[in-house]
Design an enzyme around this catalytic site. Structure first.
Site, PDB file in Angstrom:
ATOM      1  N   MET A 261      -3.940 -17.141   2.547  1.00  0.00           N
ATOM      2  CA  MET A 261      -3.161 -17.630   3.680  1.00  0.00           C
ATOM      3  C   MET A 261      -2.327 -16.521   4.321  1.00  0.00           C
ATOM      4  O   MET A 261      -1.107 -16.633   4.451  1.00  0.00           O
ATOM      5  CB  MET A 261      -2.266 -18.785   3.233  1.00  0.00           C
ATOM      6  CG  MET A 261      -3.011 -20.054   2.884  1.00  0.00           C
ATOM      7  SD  MET A 261      -3.986 -20.704   4.259  1.00  0.00           S
ATOM      8  CE  MET A 261      -2.689 -21.113   5.415  1.00  0.00           C
TER       9      MET A 261
ATOM     10  N   HIS B 131       1.565 -12.291   4.733  1.00  0.00           N
ATOM     11  CA  HIS B 131       1.392 -13.679   4.318  1.00  0.00           C
ATOM     12  C   HIS B 131       2.046 -14.623   5.313  1.00  0.00           C
ATOM     13  O   HIS B 131       3.123 -14.350   5.852  1.00  0.00           O
ATOM     14  CB  HIS B 131       1.983 -13.906   2.930  1.00  0.00           C
ATOM     15  CG  HIS B 131       1.356 -15.066   2.213  1.00  0.00           C
ATOM     16  ND1 HIS B 131       1.641 -16.380   2.529  1.00  0.00           N
ATOM     17  CD2 HIS B 131       0.423 -15.112   1.230  1.00  0.00           C
ATOM     18  CE1 HIS B 131       0.932 -17.182   1.749  1.00  0.00           C
ATOM     19  NE2 HIS B 131       0.178 -16.435   0.949  1.00  0.00           N
ATOM     20  N   HIS B 132       1.356 -15.747   5.551  1.00  0.00           N
ATOM     21  CA  HIS B 132       1.863 -16.732   6.512  1.00  0.00           C
ATOM     22  C   HIS B 132       3.178 -17.348   6.035  1.00  0.00           C
ATOM     23  O   HIS B 132       3.947 -17.886   6.838  1.00  0.00           O
ATOM     24  CB  HIS B 132       0.813 -17.833   6.715  1.00  0.00           C
ATOM     25  CG  HIS B 132       0.808 -18.398   8.105  1.00  0.00           C
ATOM     26  ND1 HIS B 132       1.928 -18.423   8.906  1.00  0.00           N
ATOM     27  CD2 HIS B 132      -0.175 -18.985   8.840  1.00  0.00           C
ATOM     28  CE1 HIS B 132       1.631 -18.992  10.071  1.00  0.00           C
ATOM     29  NE2 HIS B 132       0.369 -19.334  10.050  1.00  0.00           N
ATOM     30  N   ALA B 133       3.467 -17.263   4.743  1.00  0.00           N
ATOM     31  CA  ALA B 133       4.747 -17.767   4.239  1.00  0.00           C
ATOM     32  C   ALA B 133       5.908 -16.923   4.742  1.00  0.00           C
ATOM     33  O   ALA B 133       7.054 -17.390   4.772  1.00  0.00           O
ATOM     34  CB  ALA B 133       4.745 -17.780   2.714  1.00  0.00           C
TER      35      ALA B 133
ATOM     36  N   ASN C 177       8.559 -19.201   9.511  1.00  0.00           N
ATOM     37  CA  ASN C 177       7.778 -20.007  10.437  1.00  0.00           C
ATOM     38  C   ASN C 177       8.654 -21.012  11.171  1.00  0.00           C
ATOM     39  O   ASN C 177       9.414 -21.756  10.546  1.00  0.00           O
ATOM     40  CB  ASN C 177       6.677 -20.763   9.675  1.00  0.00           C
ATOM     41  CG  ASN C 177       5.598 -19.847   9.158  1.00  0.00           C
ATOM     42  OD1 ASN C 177       4.588 -19.617   9.814  1.00  0.00           O
ATOM     43  ND2 ASN C 177       5.814 -19.301   7.962  1.00  0.00           N
TER      44      ASN C 177
END
Length: 514
Positions: free
Chosen positions: A21, A145-147, A315
């Site tokens: 991810m 990382h999308h986190a 995000n």
């Protein structure tokens, strides 16, 4: 030390061995603008290291809570190791576009090491045969990382490591990075218990704020003012993904995209891009004899980052559901369909509030989320349940002025995203310095021929550009007038027949009664 939000942490929970991810980008540079016309790898290491103190993501490591009782934390571990995170490779001859895409796909398929800051950067040399680019260019592939970031914060990080001119001083002093103390396991457990006690109050506050929006949405759906998309068709992109990836891109002139937008009142650049994707999907699936009768549906992320959150990582996104018009052959009709679909999606999102999903994501139980994600993948649920979307189409506009990296001028920028189980096709839309591109990241098993899909994107753009040109619009208007004329003639003839029939019935003598 900062705790991840529920939304940020969800990208950790969704990660599986087959679907890392992370998001990222591919950027191509011309080193001729740098000092002495070249950029060395040691200069790149020094450049990024000098800016590390301005980008928390470069130095933050993940700190898990014992037993996963709560969402993890970001902890600054001090200065990152440049030689681990920034790597140097070269393409073999001839160094063409296909070789570059294959190499980028392989790099993009590899998961990040969770024991270190969750990012990597690859310098790729040997790009000597890229059509439209000067010989001697190099590329940069970034993975984060999308986190840690979303598309908007990724653009802000890119701005931090780039300059507005080729002037660059490699001898600048490296600023120190603060190191956070690592808490004990008992401290983390104690924090999780405090958060658990606070959760009910926070849930009540979010629910109280969202009730008016949810009621407005329910009323709008009941009265037909709002539309919710259901009955989404299943395609080859809606099964479990393999661990292998493909990457491709189609690049267009931004002014040409805007010319299409301006030719149709009310249409946006985003509408045009989605219509191009819809046309490409139609061509691609028709070639495989797999085109559904109903329109394919895309998940389109929405940036809900407020002004006070600008410059922060993490995000701040919501999403809307958009039909891409893949069932429509005529490009103008498809564009009109997409425009109406995006307008309806925005109305639905605005009714409930774009931040509602983000707010509720804070309360997802960490243990439940992680277990559900693992089971979903292991049981192959993407192959069994009805798809929520067919693909992702995300648009993150970039700067329209030249940027420079270690003195080298950026020529192009392409966005990379994560194909996941049930949604193995990701379209990254971006613009930079007068160019607009659509980059696809996909599962190799689902799309074994990415170059053909790139041709489908180019063909879809060409037919839409032709249809919205002066001649195309006049032809469409003429056809529309002709169809309307034929419909009016048919209505007139029908009315005359009905009137004649009624007159005949009224003058017919009734049989005499006995």
């Amino acid at each position: 030390m900062q705790q991840l939000s529920g939304l940020d942490a969800s990208f950790l929970y969704l990660e599986t061995p087959n679907s890392p991810m992370h998001i990222g980008g591919l950027t191509i540079y011309d080193p001729s603008t740098a000092k002495d016309g070249k950029v060395g790898f040691k200069q790149i290491l020094a450049n990024v290291a000098q800016r590390a103190h301005m980008v928390a993501t470069f130095n933050n490591v993940l700190l898990e809570v014992p037993l996963k009782l709560d969402h993890p934390y970001w902890r600054s571990a001090g200065q990152f190791d440049p030689e681990f995170h920034i790597r140097h490779i070269a393409l073999p001859k001839p160094g063409d576009w296909r070789q570059l895409c294959i190499q980028v796909a392989r790099l993009h398929a590899r998961p990040l090491d969770r024991a270190r800051p969750l990012w990597e950067m690859y310098v790729i040399e040997g790009l000597d045969n890229l059509e439209g680019y000067p010989s001697g260019c190099f590329a940069l592939v970034t993975k984060m990382h999308h986190a840690a970031i979303d598309g908007a914060s990724g653009i802000e990080i890119a701005a931090t490591i780039h300059d507005l001119s080729p002037d660059y001083n490699v001898d600048q002093q490296i600023e120190p990075v603060t190191t956070d103390r690592k808490p004990t396991a008992m401290e983390l457990i104690w924090r999780s218990q405090i958060n658990s006690l606070r959760t009910p109050r926070r849930v009540f506050e979010v629910a109280k704020n969202s009730v008016p929006g949810l009621a407005k949405m329910a009323t709008g759906l009941a009265r037909g003012r709002l539309k919710r998309i259901t009955d989404i068709p299943r395609t080859r992109f809606n099964t479990n993904v393999s661990p292998h990836r493909v990457v491709e891109a189609a690049e267009f002139d931004l002014d040409a995209i805007k010319a299409i937008k301006n030719a149709v009142p009310g249409v946006t650049v985003n509408d045009v891009a989605i219509a191009i994707c819809g046309g490409a999907l139609r061509r691609y699936l028709a070639d495989k004899q797999e085109l559904p009768e109903r329109s394919l549906v895309a998940m389109a992320p929405i940036n809900v980052r407020t002004h006070d959150k600008r410059g922060t990582a993490g995000n701040q996104v919501s999403q809307m559901t958009v039909e891409v018009g893949s069932q429509i052959d005529d490009p103008l009709a498809r564009l009109d369909f997409v425009h109406k679909s995006t307008r309806a999606a925005k109305q639905l999102t605005n009714a409930v509030g774009a931040k509602t999903m983000t707010d509720y994501a804070q309360f997802i139980p960490s243990t439940l989320s992680a277990a559900a994600a693992r089971l979903y993948s292991q049981l192959g649920m993407a192959n069994r349940v009805k798809p929520a979307y067919n693909c992702v189409i995300t648009n993150v506009p970039g700067p329209q002025i030249p940027l420079y990296f270690t003195g080298a001028k950026m020529l192009s920028s392409f966005a990379l995203g994560p194909p996941i189980d049930g949604m193995g096709l990701f379209h990254g839309l971006g613009s930079y310095c007068g160019k607009f591109n659509i980059t696809i990241s996909a599962c190799r098993e689902m799309m074994p021929d990415p170059a053909f899909y790139a041709r489908c994107l180019n063909d879809a753009f060409a037919e839409l550009h032709q249809a919205t040109s002066a001649d195309g619009v006049r032809e469409a208007q003429s056809t529309t007038k002709q169809v309307r004329s034929e419909k009016n003639q048919t209505k007139v003839m029908t009315k005359r027949k009905k009137k004649s029939g009624n007159k005949n019935r009224s003058t017919t003598s009734k049989p005499a009664s006995k």
